[in-house]
Write an enzyme that holds these catalytic residues in place. Structure first.
Site: not given
Ligand SMILES: NC(=O)c1ccc[n+]([C@@H]2O[C@H](COP(=O)([O-])OP(=O)(O)OC[C@H]3O[C@@H](n4cnc5c(N)ncnc54)[C@H](OP(=O)(O)O)[C@@H]3O)[C@@H](O)[C@H]2O)c1
Length: 265
Positions: A152, A165
């Site tokens: 990120s 984070y």
């Molecule tokens: N959205 C943003 O603005 C943003 C910006 C920068 C970076 N990111 C990064 O991008 C990635 C995805 O973010 P997102 O926004 O798409 O998040 P999200 O909508 O919360 O989706 C996260 C996914 O990860 C899975 N997950 C969580 N804990 C897990 C575990 N212990 N084992 C396996 N799967 C797990 C969740 O499913 P379950 O809970 O069912 O396991 C879900 O499918 C993350 O690493 C986040 O830090 C996001």
């Protein structure tokens, strides 16, 4: 509804056949999985919630895509090793492994809590390390394979409320930089993905302004395009990330007062 097929997915200019994405039940991972499946890639998807993965596989079936649900928790290293065996037996050699599973929790210094640090390090950092461990030997033996790590822009510099984070994401960035030269010598590629704000179930919880918030399909498109070009870092949206790259270069005497001023209450 039938979705249109898109051009074949590539990594570093080469067409790929099989990919594995963690954290693919929702948000960015899910959108990338669908995009890859639409371009003809066989995609294994992992997250803890099996129902999310099943619905994703069903969605892909509607356009003739192949998605294999492999439910697991990325904090369980053995489960990731088993999953890699299972995926290769079912779909063939993994060409691309995207370690995307992660979460965010705010850290209020007034209630400093080691549990939050441990939880996010286990998930965001060690969950990714566990994934790399599961594929690295097979990639090295074949002298082929691409690892992609979703960190990120929050890892560029320390930001208030993101002490836990941001530290996990800074650790991922540093790890990818450290690994790249040695992996390259082994014939393995590594891509660092640093998104800005993307609208997902994770950011839907945020109650603060999110500059340049991007839609998840656009983010997935940037990720697959960046992978195709073979860049080390894929970061978006550009207007925001370039600004932060400039801020990253500021000396502390300027950076810290600027952050204090911009986050004053
Ligand atoms: N959205 C943003 O603005 C943003 C910006 C920068 C970076 N990111 C990064 O991008 C990635 C995805 O973010 P997102 O926004 O798409 O998040 P999200 O909508 O919360 O989706 C996260 C996914 O990860 C899975 N997950 C969580 N804990 C897990 C575990 N212990 N084992 C396996 N799967 C797990 C969740 O499913 P379950 O809970 O069912 O396991 C879900 O499918 C993350 O690493 C986040 O830090 C996001």
């Amino acid at each position: 509804m039938f979705a249109m097929r898109i051009e074949p997915a590539k990594v570093n200019g080469r067409v790929i056949d099989c990919a594995w994405i963690t954290g693919a039940g929702k948000g960015i991972g899910r959108a990338v999985a669908l995009r890859l499946a639409k371009s003809g890639v066989k995609v294994a998807v992992s997250a803890r919630t099996a129902a999310d993965l099943e619905s994703l596989a069903q969605e892909a079936e509607l356009f003739g895509g192949r998605i294999l649900p492999v439910a697991l928790d990325v904090t369980d290293a053995a489960a990731l090793e088993e999953a890699a065996d299972h995926i290769e037996a079912a779909l063939g050699p993994i060409d691309l492994a995207i370690f995307n599973a992660g979460s965010h929790k705010e850290m209020d210094p007034a209630s400093f809590d080691t549990a939050i640090f441990r939880e996010l390090m286990d998930l965001n950092f060690m969950g990714t390390v566990n994934g790399i461990q599961a594929v690295i030997d097979r990639f090295r033996d074949r002298r082929r394979g691409q690892i992609a790590v979703v960190a990120s822009i929050a890892g560029y510099r320390g930001l208030p409320t993101a002490a836990a984070y941001g530290a996990t994401k800074a650790a991922l960035i540093n790890m990818c930089e450290a690994l790249e030269p040695d992996l390259r010598r082994m014939g393995i590629g590594i891509t660092l993905i640093n998104p800005g704000f993307v609208r997902t179930p994770l950011t839907d919880q945020n109650d603060f302004p999110m500059p340049f918030l991007m839609e998840v399909d656009a983010a997935a498109e940037r990720i697959t395009r960046g992978l195709a070009k073979g860049r080390f870092e894929v970061t978006f949206p550009k207007r925001f990330t370039w600004l932060l790259k400039i801020v990253r270069c500021l000396p502390y005497w300027l950076y810290l007062p600027l952050v204090r001023w911009s986050t004053r209450r």
